[in-house]
Design a protein around this motif. Structure first.
Motif, PDB file in Angstrom:
ATOM      1  N   ALA A 131      35.883  41.273  30.072  1.00  6.07           N
ATOM      2  CA  ALA A 131      34.692  40.443  30.914  1.00  6.07           C
ATOM      3  C   ALA A 131      35.429  39.397  31.593  1.00  6.07           C
ATOM      4  CB  ALA A 131      33.346  39.906  30.348  1.00  6.07           C
ATOM      5  N   THR A 132      35.164  39.302  32.986  1.00  9.04           N
ATOM      6  CA  THR A 132      35.713  38.443  33.786  1.00  9.04           C
ATOM      7  C   THR A 132      34.677  37.068  34.065  1.00  9.04           C
ATOM      8  OG1 THR A 132      36.714  39.838  35.010  1.00  9.04           O
ATOM      9  CG2 THR A 132      36.462  37.534  36.107  1.00  9.04           C
ATOM     10  N   THR A 133      34.818  35.743  33.543  1.00  9.85           N
ATOM     11  CA  THR A 133      34.169  34.879  33.594  1.00  9.85           C
ATOM     12  C   THR A 133      34.645  33.867  34.925  1.00  9.85           C
ATOM     13  OG1 THR A 133      35.400  33.588  32.076  1.00  9.85           O
ATOM     14  CG2 THR A 133      33.403  34.856  31.475  1.00  9.85           C
ATOM     15  N   VAL A 134      33.623  33.317  35.476  1.00 11.77           N
ATOM     16  CA  VAL A 134      33.923  32.172  36.622  1.00 11.77           C
ATOM     17  C   VAL A 134      33.503  30.874  36.181  1.00 11.77           C
ATOM     18  CG1 VAL A 134      33.746  31.756  39.027  1.00 11.77           C
ATOM     19  CG2 VAL A 134      33.787  34.215  38.260  1.00 11.77           C
ATOM     20  N   THR A 139      31.206  36.240  43.200  1.00  4.51           N
ATOM     21  CA  THR A 139      31.439  36.017  41.593  1.00  4.51           C
ATOM     22  C   THR A 139      30.737  37.277  40.855  1.00  4.51           C
ATOM     23  OG1 THR A 139      29.194  34.882  41.416  1.00  4.51           O
ATOM     24  CG2 THR A 139      31.436  33.608  42.029  1.00  4.51           C
TER      25      THR A 139
END
Length: 148
Positions: free
Chosen positions: A22-25, A108
């Motif tokens: 997962a990509t987190t911002v 995002t």
């Protein structure tokens, strides 16, 4: 059975969506995106106005992304800005909310259920200030113009 059918559609060697990373911002990055979007949407600001800024709280959202199966984060955004006056403050705030929601969501991938706009200060424009006796214009005093 639906899992096997879904796996059959993946190309050879592909990782199933539920097993991908997962990509987190970071909140501060989302805040910078929101502030930039507010600057874009607010229109021209008076020269002495502070630049719009934003604070953001990112929370897990109840919805799930169907393509990944992971929870979708939600960004709750609070934008602070200063505007010129007179002007249609309501429509400018609506445009800021709409644009911030769109840009943060697009850049995002987060849901944006809340964009609160806080107008911290109004700046009279030069034409408005001169028309109302500001900027060195000396008008009638309080005793003038009384009916006796």
């Amino acid at each position: 059975m639906s899992t096997e059918a879904g796996a059959a559609r993946l190309p050879a060697g592909a990782v199933p969506p539920a097993e991908r990373g997962a990509t987190t911002v970071a909140d501060r990055v989302v805040a910078k995106i929101a502030a930039q979007a507010a600057r874009e949407a607010a229109g021209p600001l008076p020269p002495d106005a502070a630049r719009p800024h934003a604070t953001v709280v990112v929370r897990p959202h109840a919805r799930h992304r169907p393509d990944v199966g992971a929870p979708l984060d939600a960004a709750h955004v609070h934008v602070h800005l200063e505007l010129g006056y007179p002007g249609d403050i309501g429509s400018r705030c609506r445009e800021v909310r709409r644009h911030v929601t769109e840009r943060v969501g697009t850049l995002t991938g987060m849901a944006v259920p809340e964009v609160a706009v806080r107008v911290e200060r109004l700046h009279p424009t030069a034409a408005h200030g001169a028309a109302h006796g500001k900027a060195g214009d000396v008008g009638p005093g309080p005793a003038q113009g009384r009916i006796r």
